[in-house]
Design a protein around this motif. Structure first.
Motif, PDB file in Angstrom:
ATOM      1  N   SER A  59      -5.631  -0.972  10.207  1.00  0.00           N
ATOM      2  CA  SER A  59      -4.963  -0.473   9.007  1.00  0.00           C
ATOM      3  C   SER A  59      -3.722  -1.296   8.658  1.00  0.00           C
ATOM      4  O   SER A  59      -3.410  -1.461   7.482  1.00  0.00           O
ATOM      5  CB  SER A  59      -4.601   1.005   9.161  1.00  0.00           C
ATOM      6  OG  SER A  59      -3.654   1.183  10.187  1.00  0.00           O
ATOM      7  N   CYS A  60      -3.025  -1.832   9.651  1.00  0.00           N
ATOM      8  CA  CYS A  60      -1.859  -2.682   9.378  1.00  0.00           C
ATOM      9  C   CYS A  60      -2.197  -4.174   9.413  1.00  0.00           C
ATOM     10  O   CYS A  60      -1.644  -4.954   8.664  1.00  0.00           O
ATOM     11  CB  CYS A  60      -0.753  -2.422  10.398  1.00  0.00           C
ATOM     12  SG  CYS A  60       0.000  -0.788  10.270  1.00  0.00           S
ATOM     13  N   HIS A  61      -3.093  -4.540  10.299  1.00  0.00           N
ATOM     14  CA  HIS A  61      -3.412  -5.960  10.489  1.00  0.00           C
ATOM     15  C   HIS A  61      -4.643  -6.386   9.700  1.00  0.00           C
ATOM     16  O   HIS A  61      -5.091  -7.518   9.816  1.00  0.00           O
ATOM     17  CB  HIS A  61      -3.598  -6.262  11.978  1.00  0.00           C
ATOM     18  CG  HIS A  61      -2.356  -6.038  12.774  1.00  0.00           C
ATOM     19  ND1 HIS A  61      -1.310  -6.925  12.769  1.00  0.00           N
ATOM     20  CD2 HIS A  61      -1.982  -5.013  13.584  1.00  0.00           C
ATOM     21  CE1 HIS A  61      -0.347  -6.463  13.557  1.00  0.00           C
ATOM     22  NE2 HIS A  61      -0.719  -5.303  14.060  1.00  0.00           N
ATOM     23  N   ARG A  62      -5.194  -5.478   8.901  1.00  0.00           N
ATOM     24  CA  ARG A  62      -6.354  -5.758   8.044  1.00  0.00           C
ATOM     25  C   ARG A  62      -7.461  -6.477   8.798  1.00  0.00           C
ATOM     26  O   ARG A  62      -7.908  -7.543   8.429  1.00  0.00           O
ATOM     27  CB  ARG A  62      -5.964  -6.557   6.812  1.00  0.00           C
ATOM     28  CG  ARG A  62      -5.001  -5.865   5.913  1.00  0.00           C
ATOM     29  CD  ARG A  62      -5.672  -4.717   5.164  1.00  0.00           C
ATOM     30  NE  ARG A  62      -4.675  -4.032   4.366  1.00  0.00           N
ATOM     31  CZ  ARG A  62      -4.225  -2.811   4.641  1.00  0.00           C
ATOM     32  NH1 ARG A  62      -4.686  -2.149   5.657  1.00  0.00           N
ATOM     33  NH2 ARG A  62      -3.332  -2.250   3.869  1.00  0.00           N
TER      34      ARG A  62
ATOM     35  N   HIS B 103      10.830  -3.932  12.397  1.00  0.00           N
ATOM     36  CA  HIS B 103      10.207  -3.977  11.069  1.00  0.00           C
ATOM     37  C   HIS B 103       8.750  -3.516  11.062  1.00  0.00           C
ATOM     38  O   HIS B 103       7.920  -4.096  10.361  1.00  0.00           O
ATOM     39  CB  HIS B 103      10.329  -5.366  10.432  1.00  0.00           C
ATOM     40  CG  HIS B 103      11.715  -5.921  10.481  1.00  0.00           C
ATOM     41  ND1 HIS B 103      12.773  -5.326   9.847  1.00  0.00           N
ATOM     42  CD2 HIS B 103      12.222  -6.993  11.139  1.00  0.00           C
ATOM     43  CE1 HIS B 103      13.876  -6.012  10.096  1.00  0.00           C
ATOM     44  NE2 HIS B 103      13.564  -7.022  10.872  1.00  0.00           N
ATOM     45  N   GLY B 104       8.414  -2.520  11.869  1.00  0.00           N
ATOM     46  CA  GLY B 104       7.116  -1.894  11.687  1.00  0.00           C
ATOM     47  C   GLY B 104       6.195  -1.731  12.870  1.00  0.00           C
ATOM     48  O   GLY B 104       5.414  -0.798  12.894  1.00  0.00           O
TER      49      GLY B 104
ATOM     50  N   GLY C 240      -1.795  -7.864   6.749  1.00  0.00           N
ATOM     51  CA  GLY C 240      -1.536  -6.861   5.722  1.00  0.00           C
ATOM     52  C   GLY C 240      -0.065  -6.538   5.829  1.00  0.00           C
ATOM     53  O   GLY C 240       0.781  -7.419   5.729  1.00  0.00           O
ATOM     54  N   SER C 241       0.260  -5.261   6.118  1.00  0.00           N
ATOM     55  CA  SER C 241       1.660  -4.940   6.366  1.00  0.00           C
ATOM     56  C   SER C 241       2.090  -5.500   7.727  1.00  0.00           C
ATOM     57  O   SER C 241       3.260  -5.747   7.956  1.00  0.00           O
ATOM     58  CB  SER C 241       1.890  -3.431   6.309  1.00  0.00           C
ATOM     59  OG  SER C 241       1.128  -2.772   7.296  1.00  0.00           O
ATOM     60  N   GLY C 242       1.108  -5.727   8.620  1.00  0.00           N
ATOM     61  CA  GLY C 242       1.351  -6.404   9.888  1.00  0.00           C
ATOM     62  C   GLY C 242       0.823  -7.833   9.797  1.00  0.00           C
ATOM     63  O   GLY C 242       0.071  -8.163   8.887  1.00  0.00           O
TER      64      GLY C 242
ATOM     65  N   SER D  12      -1.249 -11.375  10.480  1.00  0.00           N
ATOM     66  CA  SER D  12      -2.627 -11.741  10.781  1.00  0.00           C
ATOM     67  C   SER D  12      -2.748 -11.982  12.276  1.00  0.00           C
ATOM     68  O   SER D  12      -1.856 -12.544  12.891  1.00  0.00           O
ATOM     69  CB  SER D  12      -3.001 -13.014  10.013  1.00  0.00           C
ATOM     70  OG  SER D  12      -4.235 -13.503  10.471  1.00  0.00           O
TER      71      SER D  12
END
Length: 170
Positions: free
Chosen positions: A77-80, A114-115, A85-87, A89
């Protein structure tokens, strides 16, 4: 009859990969003895990691467990699915905190600013190592002989045992 005998000899010579479903508690506790550099990047894995034969990167069962944890804990969900993504690659191997196993382990265990949340209270040491091994294989620049099994869902990235195309200088 000769074919059957040779088939039995061939199958008898095959050696299965070791599948340890639970790490002994003292070994699991020793796996937490990671020596991270003061800047939080790089370091030295615990001595027990080398004594175990570095299984989290070279054992297909351990990589499959890491892949399963990657899905279960929502990493895509974050690393797509490794593409960012929001994280960041995870398939390019160029990470702010380094691609070595200790940096990946400490990023998962302790989190990053930062996340990136810390997972030390949600995963065992063994599971963190499994997940770190899988993530390191995702970003590898060369193919490994061990890889987790295929997912049943459609693939959005190359398989873990496929290495990115290497750049050949002219």
């Amino acid at each position: 009859m000769a074919v059957l005998a040779s088939l039995l000899l061939t199958l008898g010579g095959c050696e299965r990969e070791e599948r340890q479903t639970r790490t002994d508690p003292p070994v699991a506790a020793a796996l937490d003895g990671v020596a991270v550099m003061p800047v939080g990047v790089g370091g030295r894995p615990p001595e027990v990691y080398a004594a175990l034969g570095k299984p989290y990167r070279t054992n297909a069962y351990q990589l499959s467990q890491g892949k399963q944890l990657y899905e279960w804990f929502g990493c895509p969900s974050c690393h797509r699915d490794g593409q960012g993504g929001s994280g960041p690659s995870l398939i390019d191997g160029w990470w702010e905190y380094g691609p070595d196993l200790v940096s990946i382990y400490s990023s998962i265990r302790d989190g990053r600013p930062h996340g990136m949340p810390a997972f030390r209270n949600r995963l065992t040491n063994d599971q963190i190592w499994q997940l770190a091994g899988y993530i390191q294989v995702l970003g590898a620049s060369s193919a490994d002989t061990a890889a987790p099994g295929r997912s049943d869902r459609p693939q959005t990235r190359p398989a873990e045992n496929r290495a990115p195309a290497s750049i050949v200088p002219h």
